[in-house]
Design a protein around this motif. Structure first.
Motif, short mmCIF file in Angstrom:
data_model
loop_
_atom_site.label_atom_id
_atom_site.label_comp_id
_atom_site.label_asym_id
_atom_site.label_seq_id
_atom_site.Cartn_x
_atom_site.Cartn_y
_atom_site.Cartn_z
N GLU A 21 0.81 -1.22 0.00
CA GLU A 21 0.00 0.00 0.00
C GLU A 21 0.84 1.27 0.00
O GLU A 21 0.61 2.19 -0.79
CB GLU A 21 -0.94 0.01 1.21
N ALA A 22 1.84 1.35 0.85
CA ALA A 22 2.68 2.56 0.94
C ALA A 22 3.63 2.70 -0.26
O ALA A 22 4.26 3.74 -0.42
CB ALA A 22 3.49 2.54 2.24
N TRP A 23 3.69 1.68 -1.09
CA TRP A 23 4.57 1.70 -2.26
C TRP A 23 3.82 1.73 -3.58
O TRP A 23 4.43 1.67 -4.65
CB TRP A 23 5.49 0.47 -2.22
N ARG A 24 2.50 1.84 -3.57
CA ARG A 24 1.71 1.82 -4.81
C ARG A 24 2.13 2.94 -5.76
O ARG A 24 2.07 2.79 -6.98
CB ARG A 24 0.22 1.91 -4.51
N TRP A 25 2.54 4.06 -5.23
CA TRP A 25 2.99 5.18 -6.06
C TRP A 25 4.17 4.77 -6.95
O TRP A 25 4.37 5.33 -8.01
CB TRP A 25 3.40 6.37 -5.18
N LEU A 26 4.92 3.75 -6.53
CA LEU A 26 6.10 3.29 -7.27
C LEU A 26 5.83 2.01 -8.05
O LEU A 26 6.24 1.88 -9.20
CB LEU A 26 7.27 3.07 -6.30
N VAL A 27 5.14 1.04 -7.43
CA VAL A 27 4.98 -0.29 -8.04
C VAL A 27 3.70 -0.44 -8.85
O VAL A 27 3.56 -1.39 -9.61
CB VAL A 27 5.07 -1.42 -6.98
N GLU A 144 8.25 8.06 -0.76
CA GLU A 144 7.29 8.83 -1.57
C GLU A 144 7.51 10.33 -1.37
O GLU A 144 7.45 11.11 -2.32
CB GLU A 144 5.85 8.47 -1.21
N GLN A 145 7.81 10.73 -0.13
CA GLN A 145 8.00 12.15 0.16
C GLN A 145 9.32 12.70 -0.39
O GLN A 145 9.41 13.89 -0.71
CB GLN A 145 7.93 12.39 1.66
N ILE A 146 10.33 11.87 -0.52
CA ILE A 146 11.64 12.37 -0.98
C ILE A 146 11.94 12.03 -2.44
O ILE A 146 13.01 12.37 -2.94
CB ILE A 146 12.79 11.84 -0.08
N ARG A 147 11.03 11.40 -3.12
CA ARG A 147 11.30 10.88 -4.47
C ARG A 147 11.76 11.92 -5.48
O ARG A 147 12.50 11.61 -6.40
CB ARG A 147 10.11 10.11 -5.01
N ASP A 148 11.32 13.16 -5.33
CA ASP A 148 11.71 14.19 -6.29
C ASP A 148 12.84 15.08 -5.80
O ASP A 148 13.22 16.04 -6.49
CB ASP A 148 10.49 15.06 -6.63
N PHE A 149 13.39 14.79 -4.63
CA PHE A 149 14.48 15.61 -4.09
C PHE A 149 15.80 15.26 -4.75
O PHE A 149 16.12 14.08 -4.92
CB PHE A 149 14.65 15.39 -2.59
N PRO A 150 16.61 16.24 -5.09
CA PRO A 150 17.96 15.94 -5.57
C PRO A 150 18.79 15.33 -4.43
O PRO A 150 18.55 15.63 -3.25
CB PRO A 150 18.53 17.31 -5.95
N PRO A 151 19.76 14.46 -4.75
CA PRO A 151 20.62 13.89 -3.71
C PRO A 151 21.25 14.99 -2.86
O PRO A 151 21.67 16.03 -3.38
CB PRO A 151 21.68 13.12 -4.49
N GLY A 152 21.31 14.77 -1.56
CA GLY A 152 21.94 15.72 -0.64
C GLY A 152 21.02 16.82 -0.15
O GLY A 152 21.45 17.69 0.62
N THR A 153 19.76 16.81 -0.56
CA THR A 153 18.83 17.83 -0.11
C THR A 153 18.61 17.71 1.40
O THR A 153 18.26 16.63 1.88
CB THR A 153 17.46 17.70 -0.82
N PRO A 154 18.80 18.79 2.15
CA PRO A 154 18.53 18.73 3.59
C PRO A 154 17.02 18.53 3.83
O PRO A 154 16.20 19.16 3.17
CB PRO A 154 18.97 20.10 4.12
N ILE A 155 16.70 17.66 4.77
CA ILE A 155 15.30 17.38 5.10
C ILE A 155 15.05 17.86 6.53
O ILE A 155 15.71 17.41 7.46
CB ILE A 155 14.98 15.88 4.95
N LYS A 156 14.12 18.78 6.67
CA LYS A 156 13.83 19.35 7.98
C LYS A 156 12.72 18.62 8.71
O LYS A 156 12.70 18.56 9.92
CB LYS A 156 13.48 20.83 7.84
#
Length: 164
Positions: A21-27, A144-156
């Motif tokens: 369920e939490a991976w449907r966006w990908l699979v 799902e929340q970080i999928r569009d972030f470039p590598p190294g993006t700080p996450i607050k």
């Protein structure tokens, strides 16, 4: 002495509910989970193409990446059961051997405290045994929340939905 370790998680309820369920966006909606490794990664099948052939895929829950594992479930089973040459990242065997002193209870898998995609290391100190349901759900939500972030993006901050 080379102690054999179980590469699959000791679970009996993988088919109950929607493990993906939490991976449907990908699979996608047609994926059906088949196996969970002791390291918390999933193998799933999906019927594709005009002939609706059932292909096997590997989902790395630590990196949030999917790759084809086999052209069919039968070929996949033959490969794994024969002890054939499988990609090392599927079972993370070296790390699993290091963790073998911490036996998994029924319903658990090893899960990283910090996901590799967030900078966590593939080392013994970063892994602990947790409920497979919690691991798969939370790792899917995070990816799902970080999928569009470039590598190294700080996450607050992140938002996670935990249901009981």
């Amino acid at each position: 002495m080379n102690k054999e370790v179980d590469i699959f998680a000791p679970i009996t309820d993988l088919g109950k509910g929607d493990a993906l369920e939490a991976w449907r966006w990908l699979v996608g909606g047609r994926a059906s989970v088949r196996l969970l490794t002791a390291m918390g990664d999933l193998f799933f099948v999906k019927k594709e193409g005009i002939l609706k052939k059932e292909r096997v895929y590997f989902l790395d829950t630590g990196t949030g990446e999917v790759e084809i594992a086999s052209k069919s479930w039968k070929l996949f089973r033959e490969l794994v059961n024969s002890g054939g040459d499988v990609p090392g990242h599927w079972f993370k065997y070296s790390l699993l051997k290091e963790l073998s002193g911490q036996p998994l209870d029924q319903g658990n898998c090893f899960s990283p405290k910090i996901l590799p995609s967030l900078g966590g290391e593939y080392e013994k100190e970063n892994y602990c045994a947790v409920s497979w349901v919690v691991h798969v759900d939370i790792s899917g939500q995070i990816h799902e929340q970080i999928r569009d972030f470039p590598p190294g993006t700080p996450i607050k901050s992140m938002n996670l939905i935990v249901e009981r």
